[in-house]
Structures are given as structure tokens and as C-alpha cells.
Design a protein around this motif. Structure first.
Motif, PDB file in Angstrom:
ATOM      1  N   GLY A  47       8.776  -0.980   4.425  1.00 22.72           N
ATOM      2  CA  GLY A  47       8.860   0.177   3.547  1.00 22.72           C
ATOM      3  C   GLY A  47      10.030   0.074   2.603  1.00 22.72           C
ATOM      4  O   GLY A  47      10.901  -0.777   2.760  1.00 22.72           O
ATOM      5  N   ARG A  48      10.009   0.941   1.602  1.00 22.55           N
ATOM      6  CA  ARG A  48      11.115   1.067   0.655  1.00 22.55           C
ATOM      7  C   ARG A  48      11.779   2.402   0.899  1.00 22.55           C
ATOM      8  O   ARG A  48      11.122   3.395   1.185  1.00 22.55           O
ATOM      9  CB  ARG A  48      10.592   1.048  -0.784  1.00 22.55           C
ATOM     10  N   ASP A  49      13.077   2.421   0.741  1.00 22.52           N
ATOM     11  CA  ASP A  49      13.787   3.686   0.932  1.00 22.52           C
ATOM     12  C   ASP A  49      13.697   4.538  -0.324  1.00 22.52           C
ATOM     13  O   ASP A  49      13.262   4.088  -1.366  1.00 22.52           O
ATOM     14  CB  ASP A  49      15.231   3.442   1.323  1.00 22.52           C
ATOM     15  N   GLY A  72       0.812  -1.206   0.000  1.00 22.66           N
ATOM     16  CA  GLY A  72       0.000   0.000   0.000  1.00 22.66           C
ATOM     17  C   GLY A  72       0.842   1.250   0.000  1.00 22.66           C
ATOM     18  O   GLY A  72       2.058   1.210  -0.169  1.00 22.66           O
ATOM     19  N   ARG A  73       0.181   2.363   0.196  1.00 23.53           N
ATOM     20  CA  ARG A  73       0.831   3.673   0.309  1.00 23.53           C
ATOM     21  C   ARG A  73       0.462   4.219   1.683  1.00 23.53           C
ATOM     22  O   ARG A  73      -0.592   4.812   1.857  1.00 23.53           O
ATOM     23  CB  ARG A  73       0.346   4.613  -0.787  1.00 23.53           C
ATOM     24  N   PHE A  74       1.331   4.011   2.654  1.00 20.20           N
ATOM     25  CA  PHE A  74       1.070   4.422   4.028  1.00 20.20           C
ATOM     26  C   PHE A  74       1.854   5.673   4.408  1.00 20.20           C
ATOM     27  O   PHE A  74       1.920   6.040   5.565  1.00 20.20           O
ATOM     28  CB  PHE A  74       1.388   3.278   4.991  1.00 20.20           C
ATOM     29  N   GLY A  75       2.466   6.322   3.409  1.00 14.78           N
ATOM     30  CA  GLY A  75       3.166   7.577   3.648  1.00 14.78           C
ATOM     31  C   GLY A  75       4.615   7.395   4.055  1.00 14.78           C
ATOM     32  O   GLY A  75       5.096   6.284   4.273  1.00 14.78           O
ATOM     33  N   PRO A  76       5.336   8.518   4.162  1.00 13.77           N
ATOM     34  CA  PRO A  76       6.762   8.460   4.512  1.00 13.77           C
ATOM     35  C   PRO A  76       6.975   8.268   6.008  1.00 13.77           C
ATOM     36  O   PRO A  76       6.113   8.595   6.819  1.00 13.77           O
ATOM     37  CB  PRO A  76       7.280   9.822   4.055  1.00 13.77           C
ATOM     38  N   ALA A  77       8.140   7.741   6.350  1.00 16.49           N
ATOM     39  CA  ALA A  77       8.538   7.574   7.751  1.00 16.49           C
ATOM     40  C   ALA A  77      10.058   7.547   7.826  1.00 16.49           C
ATOM     41  O   ALA A  77      10.738   7.247   6.848  1.00 16.49           O
ATOM     42  CB  ALA A  77       7.979   6.272   8.310  1.00 16.49           C
ATOM     43  N   VAL A  84      17.189   7.035   7.500  1.00 13.26           N
ATOM     44  CA  VAL A  84      16.754   7.111   6.105  1.00 13.26           C
ATOM     45  C   VAL A  84      15.243   7.294   6.078  1.00 13.26           C
ATOM     46  O   VAL A  84      14.540   6.911   7.012  1.00 13.26           O
ATOM     47  CB  VAL A  84      17.150   5.857   5.291  1.00 13.26           C
ATOM     48  N   TRP A  85      14.770   7.880   5.001  1.00 12.10           N
ATOM     49  CA  TRP A  85      13.340   8.015   4.771  1.00 12.10           C
ATOM     50  C   TRP A  85      12.863   6.820   3.965  1.00 12.10           C
ATOM     51  O   TRP A  85      13.536   6.383   3.032  1.00 12.10           O
ATOM     52  CB  TRP A  85      13.036   9.301   4.009  1.00 12.10           C
ATOM     53  N   ILE A  86      11.705   6.295   4.333  1.00 10.45           N
ATOM     54  CA  ILE A  86      11.100   5.192   3.590  1.00 10.45           C
ATOM     55  C   ILE A  86       9.686   5.561   3.186  1.00 10.45           C
ATOM     56  O   ILE A  86       9.061   6.435   3.782  1.00 10.45           O
ATOM     57  CB  ILE A  86      11.076   3.874   4.410  1.00 10.45           C
ATOM     58  N   ASP A  87       9.197   4.888   2.183  1.00 12.50           N
ATOM     59  CA  ASP A  87       7.796   4.946   1.797  1.00 12.50           C
ATOM     60  C   ASP A  87       7.174   3.680   2.378  1.00 12.50           C
ATOM     61  O   ASP A  87       7.532   2.568   1.972  1.00 12.50           O
ATOM     62  CB  ASP A  87       7.670   4.982   0.271  1.00 12.50           C
ATOM     63  N   ARG A  88       6.274   3.825   3.339  1.00 11.97           N
ATOM     64  CA  ARG A  88       5.694   2.675   4.032  1.00 11.97           C
ATOM     65  C   ARG A  88       4.760   1.887   3.111  1.00 11.97           C
ATOM     66  O   ARG A  88       3.848   2.439   2.524  1.00 11.97           O
ATOM     67  CB  ARG A  88       4.954   3.143   5.277  1.00 11.97           C
ATOM     68  N   LEU A  89       5.020   0.585   2.984  1.00  4.40           N
ATOM     69  CA  LEU A  89       4.203  -0.314   2.173  1.00  4.40           C
ATOM     70  C   LEU A  89       3.080  -0.933   2.977  1.00  4.40           C
ATOM     71  O   LEU A  89       2.054  -1.347   2.439  1.00  4.40           O
ATOM     72  CB  LEU A  89       5.075  -1.434   1.603  1.00  4.40           C
ATOM     73  N   TRP A 118      14.897   4.649  -5.936  1.00  5.10           N
ATOM     74  CA  TRP A 118      14.802   3.388  -5.200  1.00  5.10           C
ATOM     75  C   TRP A 118      16.177   2.750  -5.139  1.00  5.10           C
ATOM     76  O   TRP A 118      17.057   3.085  -5.908  1.00  5.10           O
ATOM     77  CB  TRP A 118      13.844   2.410  -5.898  1.00  5.10           C
ATOM     78  N   GLY A 119      16.318   1.775  -4.281  1.00  9.02           N
ATOM     79  CA  GLY A 119      17.510   0.951  -4.281  1.00  9.02           C
ATOM     80  C   GLY A 119      18.736   1.560  -3.662  1.00  9.02           C
ATOM     81  O   GLY A 119      19.825   1.392  -4.173  1.00  9.02           O
ATOM     82  N   ARG A 120      18.602   2.258  -2.589  1.00  8.53           N
ATOM     83  CA  ARG A 120      19.739   2.847  -1.903  1.00  8.53           C
ATOM     84  C   ARG A 120      20.705   1.748  -1.471  1.00  8.53           C
ATOM     85  O   ARG A 120      20.304   0.683  -1.043  1.00  8.53           O
ATOM     86  CB  ARG A 120      19.241   3.607  -0.683  1.00  8.53           C
TER      87      ARG A 120
END
Length: 122
Positions: A103-105, A75-80, A93-98, A117-119
């Protein structure tokens, strides 16, 4: 309460199989949709075990609305912000919460848009 305490202890020990097993018992005895921590802890353990059906049940049992579907939650749960220990060095690091726990960074601070993507962590 015993089931919850036992599952929580195994979560802190990172014994995910036992936390999952006891967490299922705890969540079965807990009210749904009321922010009950037994569902939250089961959601964590089930996600780590990649039992997506149980993870989905646990997160919705906690009261979190998930995207429709089956299987892995993307999903798209926002940044964290996430604190990492990368070989003895710490960084944030900042991630996009799935989902509530994954999450993905690559999310720039203060943004909902993913720029890269892919840090690589050194």
C-alpha cells in the motif's frame, strides 16, 4: 501439509526465497478459490520477490479478484492501518492498499480518497 508448514516457517524467518520456493509447491497441491492459506503465503512471498505473475496466480488462487492486466498489481483495495517501527518509535499510519500486501501511505482515517503521498518517516 508438509510443504505448507515448511513454507510458513521460512516466511516467519523472513527467508523469502525459500518461502517462495516451498510456497509454490504448497500452492500446487492446494485447492484454488477456497481461501486456502498456501495461496496467501505464496502471494506474500511472490510479491516480495516481485514475481508478479506468480503473485497474481496466488492471489486469485486464494479467491481474491484482481484488476485485469499483467505485471505489478496496482489496484484499489481500500484503506488499512499499518503499524510501523520507525527507528524504535512505533506509529500507526493509514495506507491505500494496492494489492493484498502492499500500500501507499496518505489515506486519511475513514476515507477512500488519497489526499497526499510521500510521507516522510523519521
Amino acid at each position: 501439509m508438509w510443504w505448507y508448514d515448511a513454507a510458513l516457517a521460512h516466511k516467519f524467518l523472513r527467508n523469502w526465497a525459500k518461502a517462495y520456493e516451498l510456497g509454490r509447491e504448497a500452492a500446487a497441491r492446494a485447492p484454488r478459490g477456497e481461501g486456502e492459506p498456501a495461496h496467501w503465503n505464496l502471494g506474500i512471498a511472490a510479491t516480495i520477490q516481485r514475481d508478479w505473475a506468480t503473485a497474481r496466480q496466488a492471489w486469485t488462487g486464494f479467491g481474491i479478484q484482481l484488476p485485469e492486466g499483467e505485471g505489478e498489481i496496482n489496484g484499489r483495495f481500500g484503506p488499512a492501518c499499518v503499524r510501523l517501527d520507525t527507528g524504535g518509535e512505533r506509529e500507526v499510519v493509514w495506507i491505500d492498499r494496492l494489492c493484498p500486501t502492499r500500500g501507499r501511505d496518505g489515506v486519511p482515517p475513514g476515507s477512500n480518497e488519497v489526499e497526499s503521498w510521500g510521507r516522510t518517516y523519521r
